[in-house]
Enzyme design. Sequence first.
Site, PDB file in Angstrom:
ATOM      1  N   GLU A  35       0.837  -1.204   0.000  1.00 26.25           N
ATOM      2  CA  GLU A  35       0.000   0.000   0.000  1.00 26.25           C
ATOM      3  C   GLU A  35       0.867   1.247   0.000  1.00 26.25           C
ATOM      4  OE1 GLU A  35      -3.287  -0.219  -1.049  1.00 26.25           O
ATOM      5  OE2 GLU A  35      -3.440  -1.614   0.634  1.00 26.25           O
ATOM      6  N   HIS A  36       0.552   2.197  -0.878  1.00 28.43           N
ATOM      7  CA  HIS A  36       1.301   3.457  -1.035  1.00 28.43           C
ATOM      8  C   HIS A  36       2.740   3.214  -1.508  1.00 28.43           C
ATOM      9  CE1 HIS A  36      -1.798   6.155   0.550  1.00 28.43           C
ATOM     10  NE2 HIS A  36      -2.099   5.159   1.364  1.00 28.43           N
ATOM     11  N   THR A  37       2.946   2.081  -2.130  1.00 24.18           N
ATOM     12  CA  THR A  37       4.255   1.780  -2.725  1.00 24.18           C
ATOM     13  C   THR A  37       4.263   2.077  -4.224  1.00 24.18           C
ATOM     14  OG1 THR A  37       3.499  -0.511  -2.933  1.00 24.18           O
ATOM     15  CG2 THR A  37       4.919   0.001  -1.059  1.00 24.18           C
ATOM     16  N   ASP A  38       3.092   2.108  -4.848  1.00 24.95           N
ATOM     17  CA  ASP A  38       3.063   2.203  -6.314  1.00 24.95           C
ATOM     18  C   ASP A  38       3.630   3.521  -6.819  1.00 24.95           C
ATOM     19  OD1 ASP A  38       0.789   3.420  -5.162  1.00 24.95           O
ATOM     20  OD2 ASP A  38      -0.434   3.111  -6.948  1.00 24.95           O
ATOM     21  N   GLY A 133     -12.688   1.673  -0.965  1.00 27.21           N
ATOM     22  CA  GLY A 133     -11.283   1.328  -1.145  1.00 27.21           C
ATOM     23  C   GLY A 133     -11.083   0.135  -2.059  1.00 27.21           C
ATOM     24  N   LEU A 134     -12.095  -0.187  -2.877  1.00 32.36           N
ATOM     25  CA  LEU A 134     -12.013  -1.318  -3.803  1.00 32.36           C
ATOM     26  C   LEU A 134     -11.869  -0.849  -5.243  1.00 32.36           C
ATOM     27  CD1 LEU A 134     -14.715  -3.658  -2.237  1.00 32.36           C
ATOM     28  CD2 LEU A 134     -12.256  -3.587  -1.789  1.00 32.36           C
ATOM     29  N   SER A 136     -13.515   1.508  -7.220  1.00 32.17           N
ATOM     30  CA  SER A 136     -14.651   1.678  -8.124  1.00 32.17           C
ATOM     31  C   SER A 136     -14.308   2.635  -9.260  1.00 32.17           C
ATOM     32  CB  SER A 136     -15.866   2.192  -7.346  1.00 32.17           C
ATOM     33  OG  SER A 136     -15.570   3.422  -6.701  1.00 32.17           O
ATOM     34  N   GLU A 169      -6.896   9.725 -14.228  1.00 33.85           N
ATOM     35  CA  GLU A 169      -7.003   9.917 -12.770  1.00 33.85           C
ATOM     36  C   GLU A 169      -6.145  11.088 -12.306  1.00 33.85           C
ATOM     37  OE1 GLU A 169      -8.461   7.849  -9.038  1.00 33.85           O
ATOM     38  OE2 GLU A 169      -8.574   7.042 -11.054  1.00 33.85           O
ATOM     39  N   ASP A 181      -4.331   0.580  -9.274  1.00 36.06           N
ATOM     40  CA  ASP A 181      -5.749   0.240  -9.456  1.00 36.06           C
ATOM     41  C   ASP A 181      -6.068  -0.156 -10.888  1.00 36.06           C
ATOM     42  OD1 ASP A 181      -5.946   0.909  -6.813  1.00 36.06           O
ATOM     43  OD2 ASP A 181      -6.821   2.885  -7.159  1.00 36.06           O
TER      44      ASP A 181
END
Length: 391
Positions: A35-38, A133-134, A136, A169, A181
């Site tokens: 998480e928050h690595t991308d 948090g999925l 959408s 985005e 995502d």
Amino acid sequence: MTDLVETARARFTELYGRAPQGIWSAPGRVNLIGEHTDYNDGFVFLFAIDRRTVAALALRDDRTVRLTSSFTDEIVETTLADLGPGGAHGWQNYPLGVAWALSQSGLGQLGADLDAVPGFDLYLDSDVPVGAGLSSSAAIESAVAVALNDVWRLDLDRNALVKAGHIAENEVVGAPTGILDQSASLLGRLDCGIFIDCRSLERDVIPLGFDEAGLEVLVMDTKVEHEHAAGGYAARRASCEAGARELGVESLREVSISDLPRAREVLDGETFRRVRHVVTENQRVLDTVRTLREQGPRAIGDLMDASHRSLRDDFEVSVPQLDLAVEISQNYGAIGARMTGGGFGGSAIALVPRELISHVEAAVDGAFAEHGYAQPDLFAVVPSDGARRDE
């Protein structure tokens, strides 16, 4: 999915007075770990889920774009010439942003006459929970991307469509997210996770083996909605960038766990904690992939638990409802649990033996009621295929 497709076809025909050319869909995603690595050029490990957004679409004979969804009675109307940053506001930024990104990159790359590209009518429906948090938003972007790729005959590969969603985005929606995502939504595979190197964009499909091991992924949607374009997410990204500058590297990908003692001396306390999360989370992703291959899915629970602690304490993106969902699921039989997604609300996930799912659900429901929180939405998800044409 059958109901979504049939409903989308019927609503499109009702609203626009003609049948759609086709129906496409794309899934939401669960980030298993990373998480928050991308956006720090790091590693992620995620899978597409069996909750999808459906796009019914047909080309027009002019440059007009009309779109609506099951979430609104409004039909938004614009033109291809008016697409781009600042051209729209609200939910329509996601599909319109993708159309703009594809018209700039895909059509331009093909040398097509942009003025000759036809507009389209679009109807969207979805069973991916919004604000959970999925992802959408990426499901919308990816469904529209594969639809326009087909009808505009761009012949772009999935990596190019990931980039189009990412541009939409970042530049149109205004959310400074990475590629995680869109990658899950476009590249997902049934019963597999996707390991992605966000610097090289190399990826590896890793069998998860959850079904064979008798495990299910329980999503616990806290109903605390978040907004990635808001200040918290942007502040975390800025802090990571500041940490990289102070450490003299282009991105935190270049910082290893052995570098953390020096980082503690160089950085202020808050920036150091942000950096420590990213560096240790990158290692947890690598360890999770290795553990899955060597020991199987029942051995990854401790890594999931450690990821949540790091997100809660070092990156500070959790909320009390997420912490409660994680703690209760751990106490009532989950092998591992963690928040998933960008944080500040949304969902947690728990890896649970199949026979304990109802036990964990009842415990989480009861704990939320006891604390006076809104009732969470609890449901299991299955690792699934990515974006596709359905008819």
